[in-house]
Design a protein around this motif. Sequence first.
Motif, PDB file in Angstrom:
ATOM      1  N   ASP A 129      -6.423   6.584  -5.462  1.00 17.33           N
ATOM      2  CA  ASP A 129      -6.562   6.825  -7.244  1.00 17.33           C
ATOM      3  C   ASP A 129      -8.017   6.550  -7.369  1.00 17.33           C
ATOM      4  OD1 ASP A 129      -4.338   7.982  -7.870  1.00 17.33           O
ATOM      5  OD2 ASP A 129      -3.578   6.691  -9.145  1.00 17.33           O
TER       6      ASP A 129
ATOM      7  N   TRP B  44      -5.584  18.419  -3.108  1.00 19.27           N
ATOM      8  CA  TRP B  44      -4.526  18.647  -1.971  1.00 19.27           C
ATOM      9  C   TRP B  44      -3.354  17.791  -2.610  1.00 19.27           C
ATOM     10  CZ3 TRP B  44      -2.582  14.620   1.347  1.00 19.27           C
ATOM     11  CH2 TRP B  44      -1.863  15.067   2.226  1.00 19.27           C
ATOM     12  N   ARG B  45      -3.747  16.724  -3.146  1.00 21.43           N
ATOM     13  CA  ARG B  45      -2.383  15.647  -3.555  1.00 21.43           C
ATOM     14  C   ARG B  45      -1.545  16.423  -4.533  1.00 21.43           C
ATOM     15  NH1 ARG B  45      -2.900   9.466  -3.827  1.00 21.43           N
ATOM     16  NH2 ARG B  45      -4.404  10.048  -5.820  1.00 21.43           N
TER      17      ARG B  45
ATOM     18  N   PHE C 160      -0.037  19.824  -2.783  1.00 22.77           N
ATOM     19  CA  PHE C 160       0.871  19.594  -1.476  1.00 22.77           C
ATOM     20  C   PHE C 160       1.275  17.776  -1.405  1.00 22.77           C
ATOM     21  CE2 PHE C 160      -2.247  22.703  -0.656  1.00 22.77           C
ATOM     22  CZ  PHE C 160      -1.422  23.976  -0.432  1.00 22.77           C
ATOM     23  N   GLY C 161       1.046  17.243  -2.225  1.00 19.67           N
ATOM     24  CA  GLY C 161       1.158  15.607  -2.098  1.00 19.67           C
ATOM     25  C   GLY C 161       2.574  15.212  -2.692  1.00 19.67           C
ATOM     26  N   GLY C 162       3.474  16.086  -2.851  1.00 18.94           N
ATOM     27  CA  GLY C 162       4.836  15.716  -3.231  1.00 18.94           C
ATOM     28  C   GLY C 162       5.115  16.624  -4.477  1.00 18.94           C
ATOM     29  N   VAL C 163       4.183  16.533  -5.416  1.00 21.90           N
ATOM     30  CA  VAL C 163       4.681  16.941  -6.802  1.00 21.90           C
ATOM     31  C   VAL C 163       4.698  18.705  -6.621  1.00 21.90           C
ATOM     32  CG1 VAL C 163       3.900  17.205  -9.202  1.00 21.90           C
ATOM     33  CG2 VAL C 163       3.316  15.184  -7.889  1.00 21.90           C
ATOM     34  N   ASN C 164       3.824  18.834  -5.771  1.00 18.39           N
ATOM     35  CA  ASN C 164       3.683  20.456  -5.589  1.00 18.39           C
ATOM     36  C   ASN C 164       3.438  21.167  -6.639  1.00 18.39           C
ATOM     37  OD1 ASN C 164       3.964  19.539  -2.987  1.00 18.39           O
ATOM     38  ND2 ASN C 164       5.871  20.608  -2.508  1.00 18.39           N
TER      39      ASN C 164
ATOM     40  N   ALA D  19       0.758  -1.125  -0.008  1.00 19.57           N
ATOM     41  CA  ALA D  19      -0.178  -0.062   0.009  1.00 19.57           C
ATOM     42  C   ALA D  19       0.765   1.114  -0.003  1.00 19.57           C
ATOM     43  CB  ALA D  19      -0.910  -0.067   1.257  1.00 19.57           C
TER      44      ALA D  19
ATOM     45  N   ARG E 160     -11.778   2.830   8.774  1.00 26.46           N
ATOM     46  CA  ARG E 160     -10.555   2.172   8.184  1.00 26.46           C
ATOM     47  C   ARG E 160     -10.296   0.862   8.757  1.00 26.46           C
ATOM     48  NH1 ARG E 160      -5.155   4.462   5.477  1.00 26.46           N
ATOM     49  NH2 ARG E 160      -3.924   2.542   5.491  1.00 26.46           N
TER      50      ARG E 160
ATOM     51  N   ALA F 242       8.375  10.232  -5.571  1.00 28.81           N
ATOM     52  CA  ALA F 242       8.009  10.278  -4.240  1.00 28.81           C
ATOM     53  C   ALA F 242       6.493  10.823  -4.231  1.00 28.81           C
ATOM     54  CB  ALA F 242       8.754  11.304  -3.625  1.00 28.81           C
ATOM     55  N   THR F 243       5.471  10.309  -5.014  1.00 30.87           N
ATOM     56  CA  THR F 243       4.287  10.784  -4.902  1.00 30.87           C
ATOM     57  C   THR F 243       3.071   9.706  -4.724  1.00 30.87           C
ATOM     58  OG1 THR F 243       4.684  12.768  -6.143  1.00 30.87           O
ATOM     59  CG2 THR F 243       2.512  12.288  -5.805  1.00 30.87           C
ATOM     60  N   VAL F 244       2.314   9.585  -3.962  1.00 31.12           N
ATOM     61  CA  VAL F 244       1.191   8.709  -3.660  1.00 31.12           C
ATOM     62  C   VAL F 244       0.560   8.725  -4.982  1.00 31.12           C
ATOM     63  CG1 VAL F 244      -0.679   7.934  -2.385  1.00 31.12           C
ATOM     64  CG2 VAL F 244       1.355   8.999  -1.154  1.00 31.12           C
TER      65      VAL F 244
ATOM     66  N   PRO G 259      -6.579   3.557   1.901  1.00 31.89           N
ATOM     67  CA  PRO G 259      -5.235   3.298   1.871  1.00 31.89           C
ATOM     68  C   PRO G 259      -4.417   3.862   0.445  1.00 31.89           C
ATOM     69  CG  PRO G 259      -6.317   0.912   2.226  1.00 31.89           C
ATOM     70  CD  PRO G 259      -7.331   2.263   1.626  1.00 31.89           C
ATOM     71  N   GLY G 260      -3.180   4.349   0.865  1.00 32.22           N
ATOM     72  CA  GLY G 260      -2.443   5.219  -0.225  1.00 32.22           C
ATOM     73  C   GLY G 260      -2.737   4.211  -1.670  1.00 32.22           C
ATOM     74  N   SER G 261      -2.674   2.971  -1.685  1.00 30.84           N
ATOM     75  CA  SER G 261      -2.732   2.137  -3.028  1.00 30.84           C
ATOM     76  C   SER G 261      -4.119   2.602  -3.815  1.00 30.84           C
ATOM     77  CB  SER G 261      -2.557   1.064  -2.825  1.00 30.84           C
ATOM     78  OG  SER G 261      -3.095   0.277  -2.025  1.00 30.84           O
ATOM     79  N   VAL G 262      -5.111   2.914  -3.062  1.00 30.46           N
ATOM     80  CA  VAL G 262      -6.266   2.816  -3.611  1.00 30.46           C
ATOM     81  C   VAL G 262      -6.872   4.374  -3.860  1.00 30.46           C
ATOM     82  CG1 VAL G 262      -6.909   0.511  -3.294  1.00 30.46           C
ATOM     83  CG2 VAL G 262      -7.702   2.100  -1.635  1.00 30.46           C
TER      84      VAL G 262
ATOM     85  N   VAL H  10      -6.467  10.278 -13.471  1.00 30.18           N
ATOM     86  CA  VAL H  10      -6.687  10.314 -12.032  1.00 30.18           C
ATOM     87  C   VAL H  10      -7.703  11.553 -11.722  1.00 30.18           C
ATOM     88  CG1 VAL H  10      -5.566  10.701 -10.010  1.00 30.18           C
ATOM     89  CG2 VAL H  10      -4.355   9.736 -11.621  1.00 30.18           C
TER      90      VAL H  10
ATOM     91  N   LEU I 216     -11.666  -2.376   1.359  1.00 28.87           N
ATOM     92  CA  LEU I 216     -10.784  -1.054   1.061  1.00 28.87           C
ATOM     93  C   LEU I 216     -10.168  -1.259  -0.310  1.00 28.87           C
ATOM     94  CD1 LEU I 216      -9.278  -0.670   4.623  1.00 28.87           C
ATOM     95  CD2 LEU I 216     -11.156   0.817   3.456  1.00 28.87           C
TER      96      LEU I 216
ATOM     97  N   GLN J  89       3.120  -0.833  -7.931  1.00 29.06           N
ATOM     98  CA  GLN J  89       2.103  -1.379  -7.116  1.00 29.06           C
ATOM     99  C   GLN J  89       1.259  -2.181  -8.416  1.00 29.06           C
ATOM    100  OE1 GLN J  89       0.265   2.106  -5.512  1.00 29.06           O
ATOM    101  NE2 GLN J  89       1.074   1.546  -3.487  1.00 29.06           N
TER     102      GLN J  89
END
Lengths: 434, 448
Positions: free
Chosen positions: B399, B409-410, B413-417, A194, B140, A397-399, B394-397, B81, B308, A408
């Motif tokens: 999307d 938000w993702r 602020f989720g890393g790509v910014n 996950a 969860r 590094a991005t979910v 969970p992170g993997s789902v 997405v 989930l 995944q």
Amino acid sequence: MVLTGVGVVAVGLALIAAACGGGGKKATTTGAASVSGSISVEAVWSGAEQASFKAVLNGFMAKYPNVSVSYKSDGDQLPTVLATEVSGGNPPDLAVVPQPGLMKQFVQKGALKPIDFAKPTIQQHYAPVWIDLGTVSGKLYGIVFKGANKSTGWYNVQLSNAAGVTPPKAWTALLSGAKKLQASGTKAYSIGGADGWTLTDLFENIFLRQAGPADYDLLTQHNMKWTSAPVKKALSTMAQVFGDTSNIAGGTQGALLTDFPTSVTNVFGNPPKAAIVFEGDFVEGTITSSTKAKPATNFNEFAFPSVDGKGADYVMGGGDTVVMFRNSAAARALIDYLATPQAAEIWAKRGGFSSPNKDVKASVYPDPIQRRMALALATAPVFRFDMSDQAPAAFGATVGQGEWKILQDFLKNPKNVNGIAAQLEASATKAYGH
Amino acid sequence: MSEGANNTAEPSSATAPPVLRGPGRLRRSAVALGFLAPAIVSLGVWVVYPTIATIIRSFYNAAGDRFVGIDNYKALFTTSVLTTAIKNNAIWVAVVPAVVTSIGLVLAVLTERVSWRVVFRTVVFMPMAISLFSAGVIWRVMDQQDPNVGAINAGVNVVRSAFVSGGPLTQAQSSTALATGSISHGFTLKTPLHPGTVARLGLTAIPPREIPKRAKQAVLPKPVKGEIAGVVWRDFSPRGGKPGRVDPGELGIPGATVILHNSAGASVATQTTAGNGDFAFSSVKPGTYRVEVGPQTFTVPYTGVAWLGSSLITGAIIVAYIWIWTGFAMVVIAAGLSAISREVLEAARTDGATEWQVFRRVTIPMLGPVLAVVFVTMVIYVLKVFDIVLSIAPGSVQDSANVIALAMWRTAFGGVNDFGLGSAIATFLFVLVIPVLALNVRRFRREV
């Protein structure tokens, strides 16, 4: 008030020491006392890690009595917080950033000050690879204070004994051991699918050993295509684990819903659902905080096995890099201090710490497990920084996107090596811009 | 913030006399402005400026140094997405307000005349007392697939185990290729047997904790004329040992059901193994037979529904969200219900209306404005739903569970910014909410 009082006493002591001491000693002591000011440090550390880092800072303040250091934890939002503070013209004096990519971004923005003044201390205590990591266009901007050894696997000792397997030294031994574990009635692998980063770490460990450090560097810069033969070979090797679906805790579906902490408790909880989990030295913290497992009797660690007979002592890992936003005597003194073995030993003694500093005494690590991991990190003939942490965030590094997401999908369908390689290449091209 | 603005604005306008002359009027305006200033400043700084800045930012690239026109908006409707997020938000808007309002209505009406309604309503309203994020964390855990962890799958498992019963083992595999099958179909030896031979049914992948206590060292029986004998054993030893051979240290499996099939495939006899795993079918007529470890030996473990997982996740989150908001709907509707004049209801009943007709033709129309308030409020909340999705998926789902606010938000602020695209998503969400807000504001004005 109290702090100032202590400071005055300390200055007094320092003066007495200076008066009594000999020549060399006199110079350093008065040097330390002449540095003054207050500086701020930001890092991701909170909780126990924050307490340990504060102990290190206290060690610094004891040595430099006229300097006061304030610490602020930004947690996981550190990149955003720092970026905001930099654009607002109000950065901290120092920060400890977990990604070298972030350091490079700040260098390009002109926000960081070079730390070449600390080079003599750093060269004395660090292997050259760590200096290269902190160097951008010929100037040193950062030094890794806290390292992470991610070339480790963790196993349930009782399950392994019941199956008669020993920690694997080679990839083939891992695969045959996994079969044996399955025959003994336990799943072999627990995979935290996950969280995409657990999968990138597994890939990087295999790729670094199988393809070698030169190819690893090429792929890190995306000067090698993800569709090239070495990448596909590493993916196929990875598929030997992913494809063994009946031997993964929860099967493929379950693994995709297992986050990192659960992947650890799967192995060391009661009842255990699998025997082996691959992740870095920080697994120990999760084990001790979330399970009742005891070192050596219940859990133990092994170095990531060699692949195709290569790289048994290679280490893939990470590190928290100290960088400087504002140049001052106090900030320079702190950077110099953090590069010394004395600073690292303060935290090493408290546990949960692997220092890349090769002069940290092995005896200070609290147990054999931490000692082995830390020494492997500091003395590795080949050390490479986590590749995905060096990639643009959109890829590494991005979910829900880039490498995390695509690996995944690979876990979901391990037969699709070519398709996955093509997707990785497309995503990397977009994120790197070349 | 907006409430504060109203409070400061109203007294000054309400007390203002209709006509004012020169300097007095000026002074009054100055006083009014003075009172309004804090609200205006804070609204300006925290609402107006960020809104405008966000809209402008949405026309720039990720770093904010290049004007890209409507590229970000194009990306919004072409990136899979993000289109998933828009689609999911549509599902949310279609399902949640209607379901919450109807369940709230039904609960309010049903509990209106019971004496313990206060207790009931308090219990239903309780989820409102916890934050959406913590409610998400609770769900969860409840939605976990493992029946030992997730409450929902544990419940399903309890019901299921009332109907499914089985043998001592929950997992096993054949130790050699000589036998085929699975725990749900049993394991059958491929080679046919004659009377006077011995069957070796080796099983592996049995966890030590599942081996029955009375298990003893497995023993391969001697062949006896006219008899088909054999052994079912755990063909695994940590010290090694050869698959298919009964080695020292390998235990027999007692309590396994062994079935003898004739050449036509019909079952002719059944035996249960002893402590050392052996069994024997005596006085077997000549012919060829097959031996099977029957599925009765195993209990197929319940692995749980993946609530989930990517296909059920949006539904799972919606259920949690409805659980939280139903109490709110019920309480508001109940308040509206108590305001309905009893006489109208009594009049309808006197005129011969059934309870259903009263509900359908009198109660609902009279509750109309209240139902509309609940419905519209839910539409607004659902459009900007965010934290519960973040905390349950969970992170993997994420999307598959994505919604517009989470996507914003993702992205930002989720890393790509990517603040450009993030701003575009925020602006899009803002545009979606405006009509609903306008509707609500108009209603408030009418009520005042």
